[in-house]
Scaffold this active site. Sequence first.
Site, mmCIF file in Angstrom:
data_model
loop_
_atom_site.group_PDB
_atom_site.id
_atom_site.type_symbol
_atom_site.label_atom_id
_atom_site.label_comp_id
_atom_site.label_asym_id
_atom_site.label_seq_id
_atom_site.Cartn_x
_atom_site.Cartn_y
_atom_site.Cartn_z
ATOM 1 N N CYS A 1 69.603 56.933 20.253
ATOM 2 C CA CYS A 1 68.411 56.690 21.066
ATOM 3 C C CYS A 1 67.643 55.478 20.536
ATOM 4 O O CYS A 1 68.138 54.363 20.587
ATOM 5 C CB CYS A 1 67.556 57.948 21.134
ATOM 6 S SG CYS A 1 66.347 57.890 22.474
ATOM 7 N N HIS B 1 71.328 61.745 23.463
ATOM 8 C CA HIS B 1 71.204 62.526 22.225
ATOM 9 C C HIS B 1 72.410 63.450 22.084
ATOM 10 O O HIS B 1 72.404 64.542 22.648
ATOM 11 C CB HIS B 1 69.927 63.365 22.257
ATOM 12 C CG HIS B 1 68.689 62.546 22.060
ATOM 13 N ND1 HIS B 1 68.155 62.299 20.823
ATOM 14 C CD2 HIS B 1 67.918 61.882 22.938
ATOM 15 C CE1 HIS B 1 67.086 61.530 20.941
ATOM 16 N NE2 HIS B 1 66.917 61.258 22.217
ATOM 17 N N GLU C 1 73.176 65.233 19.688
ATOM 18 C CA GLU C 1 72.767 66.465 18.985
ATOM 19 C C GLU C 1 72.084 67.443 19.931
ATOM 20 O O GLU C 1 71.815 68.585 19.545
ATOM 21 C CB GLU C 1 71.874 66.118 17.787
ATOM 22 C CG GLU C 1 70.426 65.743 18.088
ATOM 23 C CD GLU C 1 70.208 64.326 18.602
ATOM 24 O OE1 GLU C 1 71.176 63.673 19.048
ATOM 25 O OE2 GLU C 1 69.050 63.882 18.586
#
Lengths: 197, 253
Positions: free
Chosen positions: A79, A177, A179
């Site tokens: 990001c 993202h 994650e």
Amino acid sequence: MKEEVVIIKYGAGNLFSARAVVERLGYPVVLSDDPAVVSAATRVIFPGVGQARSAMERLRARGLDDVIPALRVPVLGICLGMQLMCARSEEGDTPGLGVFPLEVKRVPGGYRTPHVGWNRLEQLSSPLFDGIDEGTWAYFVHSYFVPASPVQIASCTYHAPFSAAIRRDNFFGCQFHPEKSGDAGERIIRNFLEWKP
Amino acid sequence: MIAKRIIPCLDVKEGRTVKGVHFENLIDAGDIVELAARYSEEGADELVFLDITASHDRRETRRDWVERVARATRVPFTVGGGITSERDVEALLESGADKISVNSAAIDNPALIDRLARAFGSQCVVAAIDAKQEQGSWRVYRQGGRVATNRWLFEWAREVVNRGAGEILFTSMDHDGTRRGFALHPLALLDEMLRVPVIASGGAGSPGDFHDAFVVGRASAALAAGIFHFGDMTIPELKRYLHANGINVRITG
């Protein structure tokens, strides 16, 4: 024993989730803003959420602005981390780290910002996306974007097509993202952790 | 194309999930981490946690459950409830939350939104607005819908966005808990006047209600609690229905 992963901690957002995924995959994690620790790392994740200009100021204050572009080990910017690796950002009109010769632009007026939510990854072309299907959903949240360019390794479409991921040599960047992107995101992080230069 | 989001909401009291009707009559709906993990695996696009623990107990319990949720899930989540300062937000983000939502504290002190957006970015600041219809308009309520304010939905929504809120979570108190559908008309008006995503909340009863929230209400996301917690509808069923009816939703596996 899997090699240690250094996650750069410089006061820019949520590191907990990135750390949790890497640990779940069995890698020891060190969070650090120490240039010596980052320089000596064998694998680096460079996350970030927030405003580009103030994030650059924090990197400079810690002496990380010289260290990150000089890394020769695998680096994954996520990001804002990816955006900061570019040459310049319109957000706060700030120079970046210059790993990628690209300028980060604002999503044009007339489009809802931030671009927040799940969108599709397309034109995948990198070991980062081994085992990931075209059109896989990933979670994005950003108001600035990296335009399409020859270093793009994944595309996404919002106001127009833009770079969902970029790569130069040992440097990878994801606008989304991983994650926070479910199973697919975890696989992308695993691919990065297993990638050999 | 960006997908329409389905967001289960978990009201949290002392680390447990609770659900009320019309903001009252709380019922225990199960272990929060267990539920969060289940929703994340079933295809929830995000999760929202509203912490209604009494303020003097909140700080100690919150870090623990937020961290456990962050470890057990792999989708973004928002935490709201009693957030009044940058310190509160920092603690939540450090524990693994992605966004925070503010409601009463922003009504007391609207500049809080500016401060949080500056410090953490608009993408992290969700303005939650509870309102009900009065005198032909929508009056904003605070403290979980218990106290009327002198603010009105559309003016207040415009103000919080101008101050830097990145999303609006609009709950119609008239619809909440009724399962008769979302408040479509004000949702469509909010979408028309704002340049940020609007999350519809209050009234979800059937898959068709979600379809209408996206098509008629033009919401970017729709939130529900009871229908998911009590098993009336599963997220995969809901998403299959929406997909079959032309809504762009994220379907995995």
